[in-house]
Design a protein around this motif. Structure first.
Motif, PDB file in Angstrom:
ATOM      1  N   LYS A  83     -21.707 -30.041  -9.819  1.00 19.18           N
ATOM      2  CA  LYS A  83     -21.097 -28.898  -8.970  1.00 19.18           C
ATOM      3  C   LYS A  83     -21.083 -27.476  -9.767  1.00 19.18           C
ATOM      4  N   GLY A  84     -21.435 -26.545  -9.216  1.00 23.71           N
ATOM      5  CA  GLY A  84     -21.595 -25.246  -9.881  1.00 23.71           C
ATOM      6  C   GLY A  84     -23.178 -25.036 -10.212  1.00 23.71           C
ATOM      7  N   LYS A  85     -24.092 -25.707  -9.515  1.00 25.93           N
ATOM      8  CA  LYS A  85     -25.590 -25.765  -9.497  1.00 25.93           C
ATOM      9  C   LYS A  85     -25.963 -25.886 -11.227  1.00 25.93           C
ATOM     10  N   GLU A 116     -18.253 -36.063 -17.201  1.00 20.05           N
ATOM     11  CA  GLU A 116     -17.371 -35.937 -16.306  1.00 20.05           C
ATOM     12  C   GLU A 116     -15.698 -36.088 -16.884  1.00 20.05           C
TER      13      GLU A 116
END
Length: 125
Positions: A83-85, A116
């Motif tokens: 997430k967050g490109k 993660e």
């Protein structure tokens, strides 16, 4: 804190995976490549990061289990999306068979899980 950014594009940032000791064997692998292969690899990174996709499956492909591969022949750079490109390049190898080696995919999955876990704890960066 070491910097492990491979390329920052309009759509994605591509980074090299690093372990808890701030070592990146995938970056070391890349740095050992001849210049022409480095350029070929960076062209793929740039294209994906700037445009957001590579439609040619011979250059970028889904490998299952949320793992993808940049494919500058004959090398493979496995990665995953965050997430967050962001795209994290986990490991690399020379492709010698038609199938993705199971141990390389397992390494990519374990590194994704490590990323993660450390990110959730706030200790990846």
């Amino acid at each position: 804190m070491k910097e492990f950014t491979a390329y920052i594009g309009e759509k994605f940032t591509i980074e090299w995976y690093s372990d808890e000791k701030e070592k990146s064997d995938v970056l070391d692998y890349f740095n050992e490549l001849p210049d022409d292969l480095k350029i070929r690899t960076l062209v793929l990174f740039k294209k994906f990061a700037d445009i957001g996709e590579i439609k040619d499956k011979t250059k970028f492909n889904f490998e299952g289990d949320s793992i993808f591969a940049f494919k500058p022949i004959p090398h493979r750079f496995l990665c995953f999306f965050v997430k967050g490109k962001k795209i994290i390049i986990t490991n690399a190898f020379v492709k010698k068979t038609d199938k993705l080696p199971k141990n390389e995919k397992i390494r990519a999955i374990k590194r994704r899980e490590d990323y993660e876990t450390r990110s959730k704890k706030g200790i990846y960066y």
